[in-house]
Design a protein around this motif. Structure first.
Motif, PDB file in Angstrom:
ATOM      1  N   ALA A  54       0.818  -1.214   0.000  1.00 41.80           N
ATOM      2  CA  ALA A  54       0.000   0.000   0.000  1.00 41.80           C
ATOM      3  C   ALA A  54       0.850   1.261   0.000  1.00 41.80           C
ATOM      4  O   ALA A  54       0.336   2.366  -0.212  1.00 41.80           O
ATOM      5  N   GLN A  55       2.170   1.094   0.214  1.00 43.34           N
ATOM      6  CA  GLN A  55       3.076   2.247   0.241  1.00 43.34           C
ATOM      7  C   GLN A  55       3.391   2.699  -1.184  1.00 43.34           C
ATOM      8  O   GLN A  55       3.960   1.951  -1.977  1.00 43.34           O
ATOM      9  N   LYS A  56       3.020   3.924  -1.517  1.00 43.35           N
ATOM     10  CA  LYS A  56       3.251   4.423  -2.868  1.00 43.35           C
ATOM     11  C   LYS A  56       4.730   4.556  -3.191  1.00 43.35           C
ATOM     12  O   LYS A  56       5.130   4.546  -4.362  1.00 43.35           O
ATOM     13  N   SER A  57       5.567   4.671  -2.160  1.00 50.15           N
ATOM     14  CA  SER A  57       7.005   4.853  -2.385  1.00 50.15           C
ATOM     15  C   SER A  57       7.743   3.530  -2.569  1.00 50.15           C
ATOM     16  O   SER A  57       8.956   3.521  -2.801  1.00 50.15           O
ATOM     17  N   HIS A  60       9.022  -0.809  -7.637  1.00 50.00           N
ATOM     18  CA  HIS A  60       8.424  -1.951  -8.322  1.00 50.00           C
ATOM     19  C   HIS A  60       9.213  -3.230  -8.074  1.00 50.00           C
ATOM     20  O   HIS A  60       8.634  -4.311  -7.913  1.00 50.00           O
ATOM     21  N   GLN A  63       8.053  -4.706  -4.943  1.00 52.43           N
ATOM     22  CA  GLN A  63       6.719  -5.298  -5.078  1.00 52.43           C
ATOM     23  C   GLN A  63       6.815  -6.704  -5.662  1.00 52.43           C
ATOM     24  O   GLN A  63       6.181  -7.645  -5.172  1.00 52.43           O
TER      25      GLN A  63
END
Length: 243
Positions: A54-57, A60, A63
């Motif tokens: 959920a962390q935008k920072s 990729h 992720q």
């Protein structure tokens, strides 16, 4: 009577991307990553993963590493529903051009999970998708492993003719590039199909060949299964005095 198959079912492994990186993260991300790596319980890992994703920072690469870690962890924990979901997420978050091995595994493992869940026809669909990528990777053994897994799936669906065709395709590759164990295992499975097709002489000839290899490899389980299947072949062919 039904003989025992030494199922050549290949899962394989891959070195997971590390979720540690030399990159500098924000304090919340760094803290969550540390907790994620140290977490022992499955539920705790999932909660921390959800917070991280959920962390935008979150980069990729991280992720992808998290989805890969969760998928493998769930699979090894026999949490098949979650394993399937995370392998799907891993496929969606990777591109074959950028991460070919990981993208390939994400698809292949969806087939493996579906097979274990009893969704054999769906497993064949995923194996077939993975096979197309294995061909692009020019990895013959990956192709043979998938051909063998597809053969096993058709065996489970009682389609012996198609199962035999896939096993024989795998056999051609294993004969060129496989290990002695690969070659013996695939011959053992082909012989088992010959029994189902009432081709007893062909099965017995193949079992005798396989038996020598299993003995040389010290594969006691394989040897025991071959002896049992030879007895089945003799019994099914009404050669009771030899069974």
């Amino acid at each position: 009577m039904r003989g025992h198959f030494k199922h050549l079912f290949v899962v394989g492994s891959i070195v997971l991307l590390s979720i540690f990186s030399s990159a500098t993260f924000s304090a919340p991300v760094s803290s969550l990553l540390a907790q994620f790596n140290q977490a022992q319980s499955w539920s705790e890992k999932q909660d921390l993963a959800n917070s991280l994703l959920a962390q935008k920072s979150l980069p990729h690469q991280q992720q992808v590493a998290i989805y890969s870690h969760l998928a493998e962890y769930a699979f090894n924990a026999n949490d098949l529903p979650n394993a399937l979901q995370y392998y799907k997420e891993l496929e969606r978050s990777t591109a074959f051009e950028a991460l070919p091995a990981l993208h390939f595994r994400a698809i292949k493992m969806q087939g493996v999970v579906l097979y274990y869940q009893g969704a054999v026809q769906q497993a064949v669909v995923e194996y077939s998708r993975a096979l197309a990528f294995a061909i692009q990777l020019k990895d013959s053994l990956k192709q043979a492993n998938l051909l063998s897994n597809i053969g096993l799936a058709y065996f489970e669906m009682h389609n012996m003719a198609v199962a035999l065709d896939y096993y024989q395709q795998a056999k051609v590759i294993y004969e060129k590039e496989g290990s002695a164990q690969d070659k013996a295992d695939i011959l053992h499975n082909i012989a088992g199909i010959y029994i189902r097709l009432s081709r007893y002489d062909s099965a017995l000839e193949m079992y005798r060949e396989v038996l020598k290899v299993f003995q040389q490899l010290g594969d006691e389980d394989g040897v025991a299964q071959v002896y049992g299947n030879i007895a089945v072949a003799y019994s099914e062919s009404r050669q009771f005095q030899l069974a």
